[in-house]
Design a protein around this motif. Structure first.
Motif, short mmCIF file in Angstrom:
data_model
loop_
_atom_site.label_atom_id
_atom_site.label_comp_id
_atom_site.label_asym_id
_atom_site.label_seq_id
_atom_site.Cartn_x
_atom_site.Cartn_y
_atom_site.Cartn_z
N GLU A 9 -6.31 -6.50 -19.25
CA GLU A 9 -6.30 -5.04 -19.36
C GLU A 9 -6.35 -4.39 -17.99
O GLU A 9 -5.68 -3.37 -17.74
CB GLU A 9 -7.45 -4.57 -20.24
N ILE A 150 6.44 -4.76 -20.12
CA ILE A 150 5.71 -3.51 -20.40
C ILE A 150 6.71 -2.42 -20.77
O ILE A 150 7.61 -2.10 -19.99
CB ILE A 150 4.89 -3.05 -19.17
N ASP A 153 4.86 3.78 -23.09
CA ASP A 153 4.57 4.38 -24.39
C ASP A 153 4.62 5.89 -24.27
O ASP A 153 3.72 6.52 -23.70
CB ASP A 153 3.20 3.92 -24.88
N SER A 204 2.28 0.70 -22.98
CA SER A 204 1.19 1.28 -22.20
C SER A 204 1.75 2.50 -21.48
O SER A 204 2.96 2.73 -21.46
CB SER A 204 0.66 0.24 -21.20
N ASP A 208 -2.62 6.57 -20.67
CA ASP A 208 -3.46 5.70 -21.48
C ASP A 208 -3.07 4.26 -21.19
O ASP A 208 -2.29 3.64 -21.92
CB ASP A 208 -3.30 6.01 -22.97
N PRO A 209 -3.58 3.70 -20.10
CA PRO A 209 -3.12 2.38 -19.65
C PRO A 209 -3.57 1.20 -20.51
O PRO A 209 -3.02 0.10 -20.36
CB PRO A 209 -3.69 2.28 -18.24
N LYS A 210 -4.54 1.38 -21.38
CA LYS A 210 -4.98 0.25 -22.19
C LYS A 210 -3.81 -0.26 -23.01
O LYS A 210 -3.19 0.47 -23.78
CB LYS A 210 -6.13 0.65 -23.11
N PRO A 211 -3.45 -1.54 -22.87
CA PRO A 211 -2.25 -2.05 -23.52
C PRO A 211 -2.36 -2.11 -25.04
O PRO A 211 -3.41 -2.46 -25.59
CB PRO A 211 -2.09 -3.44 -22.92
N THR A 212 -1.26 -1.77 -25.69
CA THR A 212 -1.11 -1.96 -27.13
C THR A 212 -0.13 -3.10 -27.34
O THR A 212 0.88 -3.19 -26.62
CB THR A 212 -0.58 -0.68 -27.79
#
Length: 266
Positions: A9, A150, A153, A204, A208-212
């Motif tokens: 993360e 990546i 998003d 990402s 909101d950099p937290k990866p989905t």
């Protein structure tokens, strides 16, 4: 000290310039001779992810000279349809290509501008190397390939995209898909066709950099497990022949790391 979910993360966040695990990154770069951040293939955005991948192999005992994450370290690998191609992270040992990674991203606002390029790059890299293996250009154990992607998003990548009207109709599955959906299916098919041995696909953003991870089979857990399995497989075959812990642990790789709050603090 294994590679953790938090490491992953943090690396994705660092891609967006939001957060840097600077001490550990600089120590790993120094350990593998990668020099400054600007020397890492793919530019500063992918520095942390290249370092994250390198950490798996340093932890497993591969000598620093086996791990390449910088252009100056000779990242080129033989191809079949072209003489060679530069990958993003390359791990070799003796005569074996332990692992090679491609790291790519697709961002807006015009996702369509580079979508086909990303697809063609991933296909071309894998097909070229796989064919070179069949031509006996790789003489050690069968090469292992990883792909890390990546997708930015945002509304533009989530919105359904209508395929262009062409000379012949497209496969029905593509209708109603967004660019995020298209790339998810693409990555699933890369794995189904065994063009790559592991794929990690995340969405990402800088906000909101937290990866989905839209596809469970392409998430970080599966990707890291595949890397670990590759390392374990080669270990059973005698590669790299020793463990880092057997020759002094992390301090042998990163002198003074504990005093600097490096890997020992993880």
């Amino acid at each position: 000290m294994t590679v953790t979910r938090q490491d992953f993360e943090d690396a994705v966040a660092a891609y967006w310039g939001v957060k840097q695990a600077q001490i550990e990154q600089s120590l790993i770069k120094e350990a593998v001779g990668a020099g400054t951040a600007g020397a890492v293939r793919g530019g500063k955005h992918f520095d942390a992810i290249a370092v994250l991948l390198a950490k798996f192999f340093l932890e497993a005992g591969y000598p620093p000279e086996s791990i390449r994450i910088a252009r100056s370290q000779r990242l080129e690998l033989p191809g079949y349809y072209r003489p060679q191609k530069q990958w993003d992270v390359v791990i070799t040992h003796e005569n074996t290509l332990v692992a090679a990674f491609e790291m790519k991203a697709l961002g807006g606002p015009s996702f369509g501008n580079n979508y086909n390029n990303r697809v063609e790059e991933a296909l071309g890299s894998a097909v070229d190397l796989r064919r070179a293996v069949l031509a006996d250009l790789y003489t050690g154990e069968k090469p292992w390939l990883g792909y890390f992607f990546i997708m930015q998003d945002e509304a533009g990548s989530r919105r359904p995209v209508k395929p262009a009207t062409g000379a012949l109709p497209v496969e029905e599955v593509w209708h109603g898909m967004s660019y995020q959906d298209r790339f998810a299916l693409f990555c699933e098919r890369l794995m189904a066709e065994q063009l790559y041995d592991a794929v990690c696909y995340v969405t990402s953003s800088a906000a909101d950099p937290k990866p989905t991870e839209p596809v469970p089979s392409l998430d970080w857990r599966h990707f890291s497990a595949a890397i670990t399995a590759r390392i374990s497989y080669l270990k059973e075959l005698g590669l790299p022949g020793h463990t880092r812990q057997a020759v002094g642990g992390w301090d042998a790789v990163w002198p003074g790391a504990r005093a600097q709050g490096g890997p020992a603090a993880l």
